[in-house]
Write a protein that holds these residues in place. Structure first.
Motif, PDB file in Angstrom:
ATOM      1  N   ALA A 147       1.101  -1.396   0.037  1.00  0.00           N
ATOM      2  CA  ALA A 147       0.171   0.008  -0.257  1.00  0.00           C
ATOM      3  C   ALA A 147       0.547   1.171  -0.287  1.00  0.00           C
ATOM      4  CB  ALA A 147      -1.051   0.236   0.763  1.00  0.00           C
ATOM      5  N   THR A 148       2.172   1.212   0.720  1.00  0.00           N
ATOM      6  CA  THR A 148       3.077   2.554   0.782  1.00  0.00           C
ATOM      7  C   THR A 148       3.129   2.712  -0.456  1.00  0.00           C
ATOM      8  OG1 THR A 148       3.239   2.163   3.204  1.00  0.00           O
ATOM      9  CG2 THR A 148       4.954   3.033   2.228  1.00  0.00           C
ATOM     10  N   PHE A 149       4.140   1.597  -1.016  1.00  0.00           N
ATOM     11  CA  PHE A 149       5.119   1.615  -2.112  1.00  0.00           C
ATOM     12  C   PHE A 149       4.174   2.589  -3.526  1.00  0.00           C
ATOM     13  CE2 PHE A 149       8.646  -1.499  -1.392  1.00  0.00           C
ATOM     14  CZ  PHE A 149       8.943  -0.374  -0.292  1.00  0.00           C
ATOM     15  N   CYS A 150       2.618   0.935  -3.894  1.00  0.00           N
ATOM     16  CA  CYS A 150       1.910   2.077  -4.433  1.00  0.00           C
ATOM     17  C   CYS A 150       1.319   3.364  -4.635  1.00  0.00           C
ATOM     18  CB  CYS A 150       0.480   1.278  -4.061  1.00  0.00           C
ATOM     19  SG  CYS A 150       0.763  -0.612  -4.537  1.00  0.00           S
ATOM     20  N   ASN A 162      15.389  -1.433   1.385  1.00  0.00           N
ATOM     21  CA  ASN A 162      16.859  -1.275   2.753  1.00  0.00           C
ATOM     22  C   ASN A 162      17.058  -3.094   1.463  1.00  0.00           C
ATOM     23  OD1 ASN A 162      16.195   0.242   4.421  1.00  0.00           O
ATOM     24  ND2 ASN A 162      14.919  -0.531   5.325  1.00  0.00           N
ATOM     25  N   ASP A 163      16.179  -3.310   1.647  1.00  0.00           N
ATOM     26  CA  ASP A 163      16.771  -5.640   0.706  1.00  0.00           C
ATOM     27  C   ASP A 163      16.428  -5.545  -0.527  1.00  0.00           C
ATOM     28  OD1 ASP A 163      18.014  -7.313   0.296  1.00  0.00           O
ATOM     29  OD2 ASP A 163      17.930  -8.468   2.362  1.00  0.00           O
ATOM     30  N   ARG A 164      16.477  -5.941  -1.724  1.00  0.00           N
ATOM     31  CA  ARG A 164      15.121  -5.858  -2.523  1.00  0.00           C
ATOM     32  C   ARG A 164      15.269  -7.607  -2.106  1.00  0.00           C
ATOM     33  NH1 ARG A 164      14.715  -3.082  -7.094  1.00  0.00           N
ATOM     34  NH2 ARG A 164      15.408  -5.655  -8.202  1.00  0.00           N
ATOM     35  N   ASN A 165      16.424  -8.189  -1.678  1.00  0.00           N
ATOM     36  CA  ASN A 165      15.638 -10.025  -2.457  1.00  0.00           C
ATOM     37  C   ASN A 165      15.443 -10.337  -0.439  1.00  0.00           C
ATOM     38  OD1 ASN A 165      17.919 -10.372  -3.847  1.00  0.00           O
ATOM     39  ND2 ASN A 165      19.449  -9.569  -2.485  1.00  0.00           N
ATOM     40  N   VAL A 166      14.613  -9.505   0.036  1.00  0.00           N
ATOM     41  CA  VAL A 166      13.597 -10.335   1.039  1.00  0.00           C
ATOM     42  C   VAL A 166      12.070 -10.420   0.474  1.00  0.00           C
ATOM     43  CG1 VAL A 166      12.179  -9.307   2.801  1.00  0.00           C
ATOM     44  CG2 VAL A 166      14.503  -8.351   2.422  1.00  0.00           C
ATOM     45  N   GLU A 167      12.222 -11.645   0.671  1.00  0.00           N
ATOM     46  CA  GLU A 167      10.626 -12.070   0.318  1.00  0.00           C
ATOM     47  C   GLU A 167       9.267 -11.897   1.334  1.00  0.00           C
ATOM     48  OE1 GLU A 167      11.363 -16.163  -0.948  1.00  0.00           O
ATOM     49  OE2 GLU A 167      11.710 -15.375  -3.437  1.00  0.00           O
ATOM     50  N   LEU A 168       8.530 -11.784   0.970  1.00  0.00           N
ATOM     51  CA  LEU A 168       7.063 -11.676   1.811  1.00  0.00           C
ATOM     52  C   LEU A 168       6.603 -12.615   1.163  1.00  0.00           C
ATOM     53  CD1 LEU A 168       6.906  -8.093   0.714  1.00  0.00           C
ATOM     54  CD2 LEU A 168       8.119  -9.162   3.145  1.00  0.00           C
ATOM     55  N   GLY A 206      12.154  -6.796  -4.900  1.00  0.00           N
ATOM     56  CA  GLY A 206      12.954  -6.381  -5.805  1.00  0.00           C
ATOM     57  C   GLY A 206      11.606  -6.517  -6.320  1.00  0.00           C
ATOM     58  N   LYS A 207      11.311  -7.616  -7.105  1.00  0.00           N
ATOM     59  CA  LYS A 207      10.425  -7.742  -7.996  1.00  0.00           C
ATOM     60  C   LYS A 207       9.327  -6.653  -7.360  1.00  0.00           C
ATOM     61  CE  LYS A 207       8.273 -11.218 -10.412  1.00  0.00           C
ATOM     62  NZ  LYS A 207       7.642 -12.830 -10.901  1.00  0.00           N
ATOM     63  N   ILE A 208       8.781  -6.247  -6.721  1.00  0.00           N
ATOM     64  CA  ILE A 208       7.013  -5.543  -6.189  1.00  0.00           C
ATOM     65  C   ILE A 208       7.748  -3.896  -6.586  1.00  0.00           C
ATOM     66  CG2 ILE A 208       6.047  -4.917  -4.790  1.00  0.00           C
ATOM     67  CD1 ILE A 208       6.243  -7.337  -2.883  1.00  0.00           C
ATOM     68  N   VAL A 209       8.868  -4.102  -6.449  1.00  0.00           N
ATOM     69  CA  VAL A 209       9.499  -2.843  -6.570  1.00  0.00           C
ATOM     70  C   VAL A 209       8.700  -1.995  -7.783  1.00  0.00           C
ATOM     71  CG1 VAL A 209      10.659  -0.735  -6.050  1.00  0.00           C
ATOM     72  CG2 VAL A 209      10.299  -1.828  -4.424  1.00  0.00           C
ATOM     73  N   ASP A 210      10.402  -3.254  -9.188  1.00  0.00           N
ATOM     74  CA  ASP A 210      10.271  -3.037 -10.468  1.00  0.00           C
ATOM     75  C   ASP A 210       9.208  -2.960 -11.113  1.00  0.00           C
ATOM     76  OD1 ASP A 210      13.005  -2.786  -9.573  1.00  0.00           O
ATOM     77  OD2 ASP A 210      13.552  -4.850 -10.170  1.00  0.00           O
ATOM     78  N   LEU A 211       7.928  -3.571 -10.367  1.00  0.00           N
ATOM     79  CA  LEU A 211       5.969  -4.191 -10.840  1.00  0.00           C
ATOM     80  C   LEU A 211       5.707  -2.462 -10.690  1.00  0.00           C
ATOM     81  CD1 LEU A 211       5.561  -8.025 -10.198  1.00  0.00           C
ATOM     82  CD2 LEU A 211       5.775  -6.713 -13.097  1.00  0.00           C
ATOM     83  N   ILE A 212       5.615  -2.411  -9.975  1.00  0.00           N
ATOM     84  CA  ILE A 212       5.007  -0.779  -9.849  1.00  0.00           C
ATOM     85  C   ILE A 212       5.221   0.081 -10.529  1.00  0.00           C
ATOM     86  CG2 ILE A 212       5.006   0.331  -7.883  1.00  0.00           C
ATOM     87  CD1 ILE A 212       4.526  -1.479  -5.651  1.00  0.00           C
ATOM     88  N   TYR A 213       6.903  -0.114 -10.486  1.00  0.00           N
ATOM     89  CA  TYR A 213       7.408   1.195 -11.479  1.00  0.00           C
ATOM     90  C   TYR A 213       6.698   0.916 -12.916  1.00  0.00           C
ATOM     91  CZ  TYR A 213       9.807   4.035  -7.611  1.00  0.00           C
ATOM     92  OH  TYR A 213      10.098   4.995  -6.638  1.00  0.00           O
ATOM     93  N   SER A 214       6.954  -0.635 -13.483  1.00  0.00           N
ATOM     94  CA  SER A 214       6.936  -0.603 -14.814  1.00  0.00           C
ATOM     95  C   SER A 214       5.260  -0.334 -15.250  1.00  0.00           C
ATOM     96  CB  SER A 214       6.715  -1.692 -14.664  1.00  0.00           C
ATOM     97  OG  SER A 214       5.829  -3.133 -14.422  1.00  0.00           O
ATOM     98  N   PHE A 231       0.122 -12.821 -10.253  1.00  0.00           N
ATOM     99  CA  PHE A 231       0.169 -11.660  -9.235  1.00  0.00           C
ATOM    100  C   PHE A 231       0.227  -9.968  -9.762  1.00  0.00           C
ATOM    101  CE2 PHE A 231       3.197  -9.255  -6.925  1.00  0.00           C
ATOM    102  CZ  PHE A 231       3.375  -9.191  -5.835  1.00  0.00           C
ATOM    103  N   THR A 232       1.042 -10.175 -10.718  1.00  0.00           N
ATOM    104  CA  THR A 232       1.190  -8.890 -11.186  1.00  0.00           C
ATOM    105  C   THR A 232      -0.633  -8.552 -11.344  1.00  0.00           C
ATOM    106  OG1 THR A 232       2.966  -9.959 -12.767  1.00  0.00           O
ATOM    107  CG2 THR A 232       1.518  -8.372 -14.009  1.00  0.00           C
TER     108      THR A 232
END
Length: 369
Positions: A147-150, A162-168, A206-214, A231-232
């Motif tokens: 929600a914050t990133f979107c 802080n860490d793109r590799n963290v899995e949620l 990291g994938k979440i962030v990349d998707l939202i920017y895309s 998921f996308t």
């Protein structure tokens, strides 16, 4: 059926109440922070099913964790006991209940209350330990990092990773609501003493962030995300729900000349592109053919004719088209073709091509029909 929903104005509660009403459940008692506290007893007296969704996860004081996540649960169950109402009770807990922190401890305490309540009364209890939930109507800086990133990316605000590799571990709001309504019908998904939403997603930050920017960039490129990926598709819907209300629309690049205009609307790598073509009265466009590129034309306004001629033939084939009768005309390869506006007003045609336009390899060859 009378249904009590605590936390009815919260993220999950708001979505659940909306869908219950969509499915014609009309007797829904909505209880939230602003509700008159005296109504809780009345609701508990008549409820046939309780969704206990009220809770806090980012309080001003850590004492609120126990006051709400444990204390209000105790109050709710006491009211049900007072009226000897042993209807099923569902509670929204968290995977954090397994962790030793103030939030997790308060959730675990609420779970234990419910287990004891079930032993004391024989009532059916359903305890869901939700992972990180996301979707429309979630609150930035409160419900989830998604929600914050979107919100921030949609509003051109910075984000911190802080860490793109963290899995949620993530669960989508519509999947939560579907499971909760199944529980109402007695078809909950059990995993021993707990219940769960059967559809979840494990994705790196990291994938979440990349998707939202895309998603944000897709407006500039006229592209759309790969919504065949579950998921996308869910994340894109969530992102759109955070668009600023004065930015729902965006401009397109119109290629305009004296014949009319041609504007690309949607581009996809795997499904080609969609464009809108406007032809002025009396104008003919086209007169070319393709080896592999194929198209579909749909006239939605005005009327005209689409003509075809196989490149090694003299026979001309004509299809008369009109916005009065919507029909799609395939443009096969190996046929030179054109489209002429036979009317006195603009003719508007929706065009689909099976590939994106590549100026280095346009696969388009001029030849009069």
């Amino acid at each position: 059926m009378k249904i009590l929903v605590t936390g009815a104005k919260g993220f999950i509660g708001k979505n659940l109440v909306a869908e219950l009403k969509n499915r014609s459940y009309t007797d829904v008692f909505e209880y939230g922070r602003e509700t008159n506290a005296d109504l809780l007893s009345e609701y508990c007296k008549h409820a046939d099913f309780v969704y206990h969704l009220a809770g806090v996860n980012r309080p001003e004081s850590q004492n609120e964790f126990m006051q709400v996540n444990y204390g209000f649960t105790e109050t709710l169950l006491a009211n049900l006991k007072k009226h000897q109402n042993h209807c099923p009770v569902m509670i929204a807990s968290s995977t954090q209940a397994e962790s030793d922190n103030p939030y997790g401890n308060s959730k675990k305490a609420g779970e234990d209350l419910l287990f004891q309540y079930s032993q004391d009364t024989g009532a059916k209890v359903l305890i869901y330990r939700f992972p990180n939930a996301f979707g429309k109507w979630s609150r930035p800086n409160y419900n989830s990092v998604i929600a914050t990133f979107c919100h921030n990316i949609a509003h051109d605000m910075p984000i911190t990773v802080n860490d793109r590799n963290v899995e949620l571990d993530l669960v989508y709001i519509d999947d939560i609501v579907e499971e909760l309504i199944n529980a109402l019908k007695g078809s909950e998904t059990n995993t021993g003493e707990f219940c769960q939403v059967p559809v979840t997603h494990k994705i790196s930050l990291g994938k979440i962030v990349d998707l939202i920017y895309s998603f944000k960039k897709s407006r500039e490129e006229c592209s759309i995300p790969d919504v065949s990926d579950p998921f996308t598709k869910k994340l894109y819907s969530t992102y759109l729900s955070f668009l600023p209300e004065d930015q729902f629309s965006y401009d397109l690049k119109m290629n305009v000349d004296n014949r009319g205009s041609f504007t690309e609307i949607i581009k996809t790598e795997d499904r080609g592109q969609v464009s809108v073509n406007v032809s002025k009265a009396g104008i003919t466009k086209g007169n070319h053919w393709h080896h592999t590129k194929n198209e579909k034309f749909l006239v939605v306004s005005g009327h005209g004719v689409i003509r075809f001629r196989k490149v090694d033939s003299d026979e001309v084939i004509e299809y008369f088209v009109s916005g009065e009768k919507l029909e799609v005309v395939d443009i096969p390869v190996g046929y030179t073709h054109n489209i002429e506006n036979l009317g006195k007003t603009d003719m508007v045609t929706i065009m689909w091509a099976n590939e994106l336009f590549d100026p280095e390899n346009p696969d388009t060859y001029y030849l009069e029909v």
